[in-house]
Enzyme design. Structure first.
Site, PDB file in Angstrom:
ATOM      1  N   GLY A  73       0.955  -1.157   0.084  1.00  0.00           N
ATOM      2  CA  GLY A  73      -0.040  -0.418  -0.209  1.00  0.00           C
ATOM      3  C   GLY A  73       0.715   1.666  -0.181  1.00  0.00           C
ATOM      4  N   GLY A 122       0.075  -4.667   0.866  1.00  0.00           N
ATOM      5  CA  GLY A 122      -1.087  -4.035   0.138  1.00  0.00           C
ATOM      6  C   GLY A 122      -0.927  -5.726  -0.924  1.00  0.00           C
ATOM      7  N   GLU A 145       5.905  -5.607   7.599  1.00  0.00           N
ATOM      8  CA  GLU A 145       5.288  -4.237   7.747  1.00  0.00           C
ATOM      9  C   GLU A 145       5.973  -3.937   9.693  1.00  0.00           C
ATOM     10  OE1 GLU A 145       2.658  -5.835   5.014  1.00  0.00           O
ATOM     11  OE2 GLU A 145       3.742  -6.940   6.248  1.00  0.00           O
ATOM     12  N   ASP A 153      -0.621  -6.801   7.810  1.00  0.00           N
ATOM     13  CA  ASP A 153      -2.411  -6.401   7.970  1.00  0.00           C
ATOM     14  C   ASP A 153      -3.189  -7.261   6.694  1.00  0.00           C
ATOM     15  OD1 ASP A 153      -1.709  -4.703   6.094  1.00  0.00           O
ATOM     16  OD2 ASP A 153      -2.452  -3.237   6.758  1.00  0.00           O
TER      17      ASP A 153
END
Length: 383
Positions: A73, A122, A145, A153
């Site tokens: 992301g 992402g 991450e 996530d």
């Protein structure tokens, strides 16, 4: 087919090809390694929802332009918003992204993701929840991450927790990179196809009878190969991973790894130790708990919980490691983040619990997932 249009509009960032009953969606920010922008996520969400209701669309094929599927992301934009005092704008980005992940995980039509290159963060969320995940000899996967002061996530507490043994904890805590054969072996991928055969596969897929998943499976089997797992792959050492990453706490996992390393001196063990020692202590603790909780939850529950967690990360009440990690890794690139708290023993259970609680903000609401008619998730269908 190569695409070179990298203009800024959302329609240019996701290119669409209509091929009979197939829609080919191409992530098109090659200079940014197809990092998912807010525009891209909005466009993908719009297209997926429209195609689900369109009887002329029987399959969606998702791929990236350039050397990446998607490197993650666009967190730099989120950090900019936080610095400006707008953590809620960042929350809106994650809200939209998590809803897209959920739509993909519960999609009524097959999604084929061609992961021919880098797929991280992402990018994994936009592909691994789908029915078919095709990897090649060029695939590089990671959930990095914890090195950024965030945590795995995009529903990864669902798919990592369903990997064999405690391999998901290993991947999520260390941010280790997996290649195509390793992704296939652990179940993150469904098929391994050499990159030279992808255009033929795609061509045939666009002409195939798509009314039956078995037909698609047979077509993939025609092009798929059984790759050799490299000799030094950590996946060959599941017994050691089990012994270390089954431990209850991050401190115990590190201690077990160090004990194994003293006995064996394996490269992958020392690399795991080094990665974890460089990562945010807070991130490691919340990531471990997240994956453990994910084992007992459906994909929707995982995403709702991860949204709470990410909002706490953005608010930065317990720790501002996310801003510091992005500074050190993405902006200044000195790779020397100064984490606060700086050590695992300074991250208390109460601090960890805070990330799993509702956000104390009048305007804040839990993630509202859309009602879906086929709740058994297609995610990780082959596991």
């Amino acid at each position: 087919m190569a695409f070179h249009n990298t203009a800024g509009s959302e329609f240019d960032q996701v290119l669409v090809q209509n091929k009979q009953y197939v829609r080919v969606l191409v992530l098109n920010r090659p200079k940014q390694l197809n990092a998912l922008s807010d525009r891209m996520i909005s466009r993908l969400l719009e297209l997926f929802l429209a195609y689900e209701e369109d009887p002329n669309v029987k399959l969606i094929l998702l791929k990236g332009n350039g050397k990446a599927f998607s490197a993650g992301g666009d967190v730099a934009a989120v950090v900019h918003d936080i610095r400006e005092g707008n953590w809620r704008l960042g929350a809106n980005f994650f809200e939209k992204e998590f809803i897209l992940n959920y739509i993909m995980a519960t999609y009524r039509k097959p999604q084929v993701s061609i992961l021919n290159g880098i797929v991280m963060g992402g990018g994994a969320g936009a592909s691994l929840h789908g029915r078919f995940r095709i990897v090649t000899e060029k695939t590089v996967f990671a959930m990095p991450e914890t090195a950024l002061g965030l945590f795995p996530d995009v529903g990864s507490s669902y798919f990592l927790s369903r990997l064999p043994g405690f391999f998901g904890e290993y991947v999520g805590l260390t941010g280790t990179r997996l290649d195509g054969p390793e992704m296939l072996a652990c179940g993150l991928a469904t098929h391994f196809v050499p990159s030279t055969k992808l255009s033929l596969l795609e061509e045939e897929l666009c002409k195939a009878n798509l009314d039956d998943l078995l037909n698609i499976d047979k077509l993939f089997d025609k092009y798929a190969e059984q790759p050799v797992l490299k000799e030094k792959s950590a996946y060959r050492k599941l017994n050691i991973i089990e012994k270390c990453f089954a431990c209850r706490t991050v401190e115990e996992i590190l201690s077990a790894l160090e004990k194994e390393n003293a006995e064996r001196n394996d490269d992958w063990i020392s690399a795991a130790i080094e990665s974890m020692k460089k990562a945010s202590p807070t991130s490691l603790k919340i990531a471990l708990r997240s994956i453990r909780e994910g084992r007992l939850q459906g994909v929707g529950q995982c995403l709702v919980r991860e949204y709470r967690m990410v909002c706490h990360v953005l608010k930065g009440e317990v720790s501002r490691d996310f801003i510091e990690g992005c500074r050190a890794i993405l902006v200044d690139k000195d790779k020397k983040p100064k984490w606060k708290p700086s050590r695992l023993d300074l991250v208390s259970d109460n601090m960890v619990n805070h990330y799993f609680s509702k956000v104390n903000d009048e305007a804040w609401m839990d993630l509202k997932l859309p009602a879906r008619s086929n709740l058994p998730a297609s995610a990780m269908a082959k596991l």
